[in-house]
Design a protein around this motif. Structure first.
Motif, short mmCIF file in Angstrom:
data_model
loop_
_atom_site.label_atom_id
_atom_site.label_comp_id
_atom_site.label_asym_id
_atom_site.label_seq_id
_atom_site.Cartn_x
_atom_site.Cartn_y
_atom_site.Cartn_z
N ASP A 154 1.11 -1.04 0.21
CA ASP A 154 0.30 0.02 0.21
C ASP A 154 0.64 1.41 0.08
O ASP A 154 1.83 1.08 1.25
N PHE A 155 0.28 2.32 -0.55
CA PHE A 155 1.56 3.39 -1.20
C PHE A 155 0.13 4.16 -1.11
O PHE A 155 -0.43 4.68 -1.28
N ASP A 156 1.12 5.94 -0.30
CA ASP A 156 1.16 6.85 -0.53
C ASP A 156 1.36 8.19 -1.39
O ASP A 156 2.43 7.77 -1.00
N PRO A 157 1.20 8.11 -2.54
CA PRO A 157 1.88 9.06 -3.91
C PRO A 157 1.81 9.71 -3.90
O PRO A 157 3.25 10.40 -4.36
N GLY A 158 1.60 10.62 -3.15
CA GLY A 158 1.50 12.01 -2.52
C GLY A 158 -0.21 12.65 -3.35
O GLY A 158 -0.76 11.73 -3.05
N LEU A 159 -0.02 14.33 -2.86
CA LEU A 159 -1.46 14.65 -3.19
C LEU A 159 -1.36 16.12 -4.96
O LEU A 159 -0.39 16.26 -4.94
N GLY A 204 1.97 17.35 -4.03
CA GLY A 204 2.50 16.79 -2.70
C GLY A 204 3.65 15.45 -3.41
O GLY A 204 2.97 14.66 -3.57
N ILE A 205 4.70 15.60 -1.78
CA ILE A 205 5.25 14.88 -2.05
C ILE A 205 4.58 13.42 -2.08
O ILE A 205 4.54 13.51 -0.24
N GLY A 206 5.15 12.10 -1.62
CA GLY A 206 4.65 10.98 -1.80
C GLY A 206 5.87 10.48 -0.36
O GLY A 206 6.75 10.77 -0.26
N GLN A 207 5.27 8.95 -0.04
CA GLN A 207 6.17 8.12 0.77
C GLN A 207 7.52 8.21 -0.04
O GLN A 207 6.67 7.83 -1.45
N LEU A 208 8.46 7.40 0.66
CA LEU A 208 9.27 7.23 0.13
C LEU A 208 10.12 6.00 -0.80
O LEU A 208 10.08 6.02 -1.95
N GLU A 209 8.55 4.97 -0.01
CA GLU A 209 8.47 3.91 -1.25
C GLU A 209 8.05 3.85 -2.50
O GLU A 209 8.35 3.31 -3.41
N SER A 210 7.02 4.62 -2.44
CA SER A 210 5.94 4.92 -3.80
C SER A 210 6.94 5.79 -5.24
O SER A 210 6.45 5.74 -5.95
N GLY A 263 4.60 7.29 -7.63
CA GLY A 263 4.48 8.23 -6.32
C GLY A 263 5.83 9.88 -7.24
O GLY A 263 6.37 9.93 -7.68
N PHE A 264 4.60 11.27 -6.24
CA PHE A 264 5.95 12.13 -6.22
C PHE A 264 6.95 12.57 -5.96
O PHE A 264 6.83 12.29 -4.67
N GLY A 265 8.33 12.31 -6.29
CA GLY A 265 9.55 12.39 -5.15
C GLY A 265 9.91 13.79 -4.78
O GLY A 265 8.88 14.71 -5.11
N ASP A 266 10.87 13.79 -3.92
CA ASP A 266 11.47 15.53 -3.38
C ASP A 266 11.62 16.70 -4.37
O ASP A 266 11.18 17.77 -4.45
N ILE A 267 12.21 16.00 -5.28
CA ILE A 267 12.12 17.44 -6.62
C ILE A 267 11.02 17.63 -7.78
O ILE A 267 11.31 18.32 -7.64
#
Length: 857
Positions: A444-449, A485-491, A511-515
């Motif tokens: 299960d992942f939180d890819p961001g927003l 919005g950034i997602g969890q690292l694993e995403s 997921g959306f990365g920090d960059i």
């Protein structure tokens, strides 16, 4: 991932209550002189006829006028029209009431499943401006990456958060209005007018389900008004509901073959395809207002809405899914060497066996060796029957508008207002993997927003120079901000198995990365004015409008409009308009990116397709350039025949749209381009096959005709017929960025012809009935490559007043259980029995019952 901007439900209520009590709020039902006694919503419903006498304020800054006296075509949809529906979603309700309006279900369309795109006059969702009580509504945060072509890349408002019980009427302006209202009003304007009663109210209970036995839906809704001082009201509407998922799937051939080969872990059907599940669908709205002194009014409205939407994704075959289960199309399983993953050197340290696949069965001896060796890994250890991700989002939508208006001693009307709106979708994806993490992957992942925030300031003035001449103008400043919005690292992480051919990021929706995460904003200001002149005898009216607007990133634009109405006789009149319009790309369209897993018809497999910013270095290799505003020229010519019980309007329109903004065709990525995208922070490019980007690279001409006829032979009977014909032609394009499929989507994805015929009849004082037939023309489905034929649906409803305050309603939508033509490639493809882009849905007959209680008044 949450932005720390949410108001709590209690905060919204407290703010609204504080405003109402402390400031004695005011809101005028329309912009008529304030010394006239206001008419409540309930009184207005009693005084108006089904067509022709409705009073509208959209499209003019002069005195409100009836529909038949308007210089441009306007549909008025009353509260009673919404009540004669079994659905609980305003978007679906409008589909049966306004033939130029289209919306469909979007079962597997990434974020478009969460916030569905809606189209007016077959143009993109953000070509229609949405107003609430004459004030601009903020757009949703979702960009429709998938929408059968026409909506691809658009970013429009989410009107599904509006409860139907809150509505007094909806005014649909079917004409270009950018010169009056600004960006987005190319196809028209939809103005949602809220109830403003100061007493009484109602409670409604709804429940229903599809004839096939699924998709049960229910809601409880209430509306009530309270007096606020001697001349004020505080009207509240609340709705809470749910909709269960549906399944219109057939078993996929590849899944059936796995089961036949002895794989007992494969579900039947492996692919769930249907409407998403909607949970905790809560909508809270306030509308408040009152006089402040003798010449001023304070007014406003606010809302807070939440829901959770969960839909399905595509089945991942345990033998063939690329970069998860196999690296060669299903000839062998993809086996991870955990020793190589640990030391970063791919030299086959674990000496893992090759697992060949014959007749859908992996070599059992080799596979058992992999399972027994902790240094070798296959995802068949976790998902022996494959997996089907589920994807969705938690939606929060909130807004507040407040204003003060009045009249000076010299007769100048003025209106100052401020509006704030915020929409956020926090995505989730479940039952999937980040394959590059191997056995350490979450499922299960939180890819961001995505987030969208808008702030608007308006100041308007209007002055009646004489009874036949009105001058109006105003100033507007608006700021909008789009957030990723950034997602969890694993995403979004590139794990240690990536170099061995395993895909990175959460499979299905990376997921959306920090960059990639960040916020982008833009402000603009405008000055506008209009002039309306009527003949002394009212035989003709002419209107002029002009608007100058400046965007900090796109520069300036000036737009104008000329409209007029001329009475040839007491019963027959002509009307028409010519205008220019524009739509500025949103900050989200300029900066956002997305990766979607889609089914490729040619390759007959799932592929990862990405949308990247046009400013990306990779996009520039294919012609990507900075985006500019779309521009339009709108022409309309119509007639009105109003002869007592019979009313007929017919309006021709043509919209020439240049520098149209949309996403390009798909381009393939080279390895150098993949490396470039990864360097830009798009880590999902590690397993990205194709990409596209936004461009202003083509022109279209959209033309058609709207016909509306109503016949009222008696106070108990109303017949109405509505017809819309709309066709779009791509008149200019760049073949390097727009291929034949994209052109066909833009021209054929939505029905060219729509029609609705309805009959409402009161049999007795307590018993009434409704019958409505809706025709939808054929359409092209770009995902399966088929053209589907048109269909006619029949809705029936009956109501009985059990008491003076209690009413029972039973009915059915699509009572003959009409569905689209079967998809001939369903079993060979992704298991969708019908076209997912059906303009009327695909679930079949829906039966429902409602109970309504009225009180006070």
């Amino acid at each position: 991932m949450k932005r720390m901007r949410h108001w709590s439900l209690g905060t919204v209520g407290a703010v609204a209550l504080l405003v109402s009590v402390g400031l004695v709020p005011a809101y005028a039902q329309d912009e008529a002189a304030m010394d006239e006694e206001e008419t409540s919503s309930e009184e207005m419903e009693e005084e108006t006829t089904p067509f022709g006498e409705e009073i509208v304020v959209t499209g003019s800054r002069s005195e409100p006028r009836s529909v038949t006296e308007s210089m441009v075509p306007i549909d008025v949809i009353s509260a009673a029209d919404f009540e004669r529906q079994g659905d609980t979603d305003v978007s679906n309700m409008l589909r049966t009431l306004a033939p130029s309006y289209n919306v469909n279900t979007q079962p597997i369309s990434d974020a478009a499943t969460v916030v569905r795109p809606a189209n007016l006059r077959n143009l993109a969702p953000d070509h229609t401006l949405v107003l609430i009580n004459n004030k601009r509504r903020h757009r949703a945060s979702v960009i429709y990456w998938l929408g059968n072509g026409v909506a691809d890349g658009a970013q429009g408002p989410d009107i599904s958060v509006i409860p139907s019980i809150a509505l007094r009427q909806v005014e649909v302006l079917r004409d270009g209005a950018s010169a009056q209202y600004g960006s987005d009003a190319i196809a028209g304007v939809m103005n949602f007018m809220l109830k403003d009663d100061a007493s009484g109210g109602s409670v409604e209970l709804r429940y229903g389900g599809y004839q096939e036995g699924d998709g049960n839906a229910g809601s409880v809704a209430a509306n009530f008004g309270l007096p606020m001082g001697p001349n004020g009201y505080f009207n509240t509407s609340l709705e809470y509901g749910f909709s269960d998922a549906t399944s219109r799937s057939v078993q996929r051939n590849d899944a059936a073959a796995l089961i036949a080969a002895g794989n007992t872990n494969v579900a039947n059907p492996a692919q769930i395809w249907g409407s998403p599940e909607i949970e905790d669908d809560m909508k809270l709205w306030f509308n408040f207002g009152s006089l402040v002194g003798d010449t001023s009014q304070f007014y406003g409205h606010a809302n807070y809405a939440t829901k959770t939407v969960t839909g399905g994704f595509y089945f991942r075959n345990p033998n063939t899914r690329s970069a998860v289960f196999s690296g060669d199309g299903g000839a062998t399983l993809l086996i991870g060497d955990m020793l190589d993953a640990a030391d970063g050197v791919n030299d086959g340290s674990a000496n893992c066996p090759t697992v060949t696949i014959t007749n859908n069965v992996p070599d059992p001896t080799a596979l058992s060796q992999v399972f027994a060796d902790p240094n070798c890994f296959s995802f068949q250890e976790l998902f022996p029957g494959g997996f089907t991700p589920s994807f969705g989002g938690d939606v929060v939508d909130q807004a507040i508008t407040a204003g003060l208006r009045g009249t000076t001693g010299g007769g100048l009307n003025w209106d100052a207002s401020i509006s704030y709106g915020d929409n956020e979708v926090d995505f989730f994806i479940r039952n999937t993997v980040n394959a590059s993490l191997g056995p350490n992957t979450p499922t299960d992942f939180d890819p961001g927003l995505y987030g969208q925030t808008e702030l608007n300031f308006n100041f308007d003035v209007s002055y009646a120079i004489s009874p036949t001449l009105n001058l109006a103008g105003g100033l507007e400043w608006r700021d909008e901000e789009f957030t990723i919005g950034i997602g969890q690292l694993e995403s979004y992480q590139i794990g240690p198995l990536a170099t061995q051919g395993f895909s990175a990021a959460s499979n299905g929706f990376p997921g959306f990365g920090d960059i990639a995460a960040g916020s982008w904003s833009r402000s603009n200001w405008a000055v506008y004015g209009d002039l309306e002149k009527s003949a002394d005898d009212g035989r003709w009216t002419v209107g002029l409008a002009l608007r100058f607007e400046d965007f900090e990133d796109f520069g300036t634009t000036t737009n104008g409009k000329v409209s007029g109405r001329f009475n040839l006789t007491d019963s027959f009149q002509l009307r028409g308009s010519v205008s220019t319009g524009f739509r500025a790309p949103t900050p989200g369209q300029s900066n956002a990116f997305n990766v979607s897993t889609e089914f490729d018809l040619v390759q007959q497999e799932l592929v990862n397709n990405g949308t990247i910013p046009s400013s990306s270095r990779v996009a520039q290799l294919r012609g990507g350039e900075p985006l500019v505003a779309e521009e339009s020229v709108n022409i309309a010519l119509g007639m009105v025949w109003d002869n007592g019980p019979f009313t007929l309007t017919a309006d021709y329109f043509q919209i020439d749209l240049s520098d149209r903004l949309a996403v390009t065709q798909l381009f393939s990525l080279t390895q150098d381009e993949v490396d470039s995208l990864i360097a830009e922070g798009i880590t999902s490019a590690a397993n990205l096959q194709n990409f596209r980007f936004f461009t202003n690279d083509f022109d279209t001409e959209t033309s058609g005709i709207d016909i509306v006829a109503t016949y009222t032979p008696s106070v108990d009977t109303v017949f109405s017929v509505l017809f819309n014909h709309t066709e779009t032609d791509v008149t200019k394009f760049n073949p390097a960025t727009l291929d034949a499929t994209r052109i066909r989507e833009l021209q054929e994805a939505l029905p060219e012809n729509r029609a609705t015929a309805s009959l409402n009849h009161n049999f007795t004082d307590r018993l009434s009935g409704m019958a409505r037939a809706s025709y939808y023309d054929g359409w092209f489905d770009s995902e399966d490559g088929n053209v589907y034929s048109g269909k006619t649906l029949l809705d029936l409803e009956g109501s009985i007043d059990l008491t003076d305050s209690m009413q029972l309603i039973v009915g059915g939508n699509n009572v003959f259980d009409t569905t689209p033509d079967d998809n001939p490639g369903a079993a060979d493809g992704v298991g969708n029995r019908y076209s997912q882009f059906s303009p009327f849905g695909f679930n079949g007959a829906f039966w429902y019952a409602r109970v309504k209680f009225r009180f006070g008044g």
